[in-house]
Design an enzyme around this catalytic site. Structure first.
Site, mmCIF file in Angstrom:
data_model
loop_
_atom_site.group_PDB
_atom_site.id
_atom_site.type_symbol
_atom_site.label_atom_id
_atom_site.label_comp_id
_atom_site.label_asym_id
_atom_site.label_seq_id
_atom_site.Cartn_x
_atom_site.Cartn_y
_atom_site.Cartn_z
ATOM 1 N N LEU A 109 0.869 -1.172 0.000
ATOM 2 C CA LEU A 109 0.000 0.000 0.000
ATOM 3 C C LEU A 109 0.905 1.220 0.000
ATOM 4 O O LEU A 109 1.908 1.252 0.717
ATOM 5 C CB LEU A 109 -0.877 0.024 1.255
ATOM 6 C CG LEU A 109 -2.252 -0.647 1.212
ATOM 7 C CD1 LEU A 109 -2.897 -0.560 2.591
ATOM 8 C CD2 LEU A 109 -3.146 -0.004 0.177
ATOM 9 N N ASP A 110 0.562 2.239 -0.785
ATOM 10 C CA ASP A 110 1.350 3.466 -0.787
ATOM 11 C C ASP A 110 1.429 4.043 0.622
ATOM 12 O O ASP A 110 0.495 3.875 1.423
ATOM 13 C CB ASP A 110 0.708 4.506 -1.711
ATOM 14 C CG ASP A 110 0.769 4.106 -3.176
ATOM 15 O OD1 ASP A 110 1.659 3.316 -3.538
ATOM 16 O OD2 ASP A 110 -0.072 4.600 -3.958
#
Length: 302
Positions: free
Chosen positions: A47-48
């Site tokens: 996930l960013d």
């Protein structure tokens, strides 16, 4: 003074972590692993740092199915700002271009959304973890190098407009593995003629955990400090196998399967299967061909 070493132990299971904004997926994994004192751990796809929400973390034998969860269907809520594009396609990047936002209503946005649904070709953000020449694209971009991000085919199952309050909107996206929501939003902005970027992103679920009971890192730390057994905070490995047909084997066949031996039975269901003992203990994953041949792929030591 000598400092005592922390004793790490074997844990087998899956933690449904609610990742906070501002840290990488690997940092979140290492914090959780340290809190749990787990010997072995892995996450199921990045996930960013900007993003929050579900990040399944696999420990022990469950790391053997992390790659399968990486390839599963996922759902996100994205907050979008129209009229501005950035270097990263999200709010963390520098502004590239600002354009006027046209007058929009929900019908106008809904009319163009189908262009982004189905099997589509998508250019990854230049600030992404995809590798070229063994190096992440973001490393090249940070050095100021010209980055030619790859165009890949991805699958978007659904996009729902939740809120429209120009110049802001909120989308709910259900998609397959490898889809960049930042790229979807960037492309939607270009279709609307004004550009766009993400201001917030939350992952709602990852199949097969469509109704996840997530734990934050703070909640995890508090539970462990209060004396909770680490095993009680993890889902058993079997929960990650919910998307595969179950195949039960008798003791004799199971012993052969555990040794990596192939088994043939025309009654076996074709495709990938989760193999179990008669008392419900997962033994591994296998692939059954059209001739009923079961080939072991991943074996669990539980």
């Amino acid at each position: 003074m000598l400092m005592s070493r922390i004793a790490y132990c074997r844990l087998d299971g899956i933690l449904l972590l609610d990742k906070p904004a501002g840290i990488s997926s690997n940092s979140a994994l290492q914090i959780a692993r340290r809190l749990l004192r787990a010997k072995k751990g892995g996450h199921t796809g990045s996930l960013d740092p900007l993003a929050t929400g579900l990040l399944p973390l696999c420990f022990g034998e469950a790391t053997k199915i992390a790659g399968l969860l990486l390839g599963s269907t996922k759902a996100y809520d994205a907050d979008v700002l129209l009229g501005t594009t950035t270097t990263t396609d999200d709010a963390e990047g520098a502004v590239l271009l600002t354009r006027p936002v046209p007058t929009l209503d929900a019908e106008m946005v809904d009319a163009v959304i189908p262009q982004l649904i189905g099997r589509i070709r998508q250019r990854a953000p230049i600030y992404s973890a995809l590798k070229q020449g063994g190096e992440p694209l973001y490393a090249k971009a940070r050095r100021g190098e010209v980055v030619n991000a790859p165009v890949r085919e991805v699958e978007v199952h659904a996009i729902e407009l939740l809120v429209l309050a120009t110049p802001r909107l909120q989308l709910r996206v259900t998609c397959g593995s490898g889809t960049y929501i930042r790229s979807l939003v960037r492309d939607l902005g270009e279709i609307l003629g004004c550009g766009a970027h993400i201001t917030a992103l939350r992952r709602r679920w990852v199949a097969p955990f469509q109704i996840p009971k997530m734990l934050t890192l703070d909640a995890l730390e508090q539970a462990l400090s209060a004396g909770r057994d680490p095993d009680s905070l993890l889902l058993p490995l079997v929960e990650g196998l919910a998307g595969f047909p179950a195949l039960e084997l008798d003791a004799q066949r199971l012993a052969c399967f555990r040794l990596g031996q192939r088994l043939r039975d025309h009654s076996f269901q074709t495709g990938r299967v989760a193999v179990f003992s008669r008392d419900g203990i997962p033994a591994g994953l296998g692939e059954v061909d059209s001739e009923g041949l079961l080939v072991p792929q991943r074996l669990f030591n539980l």
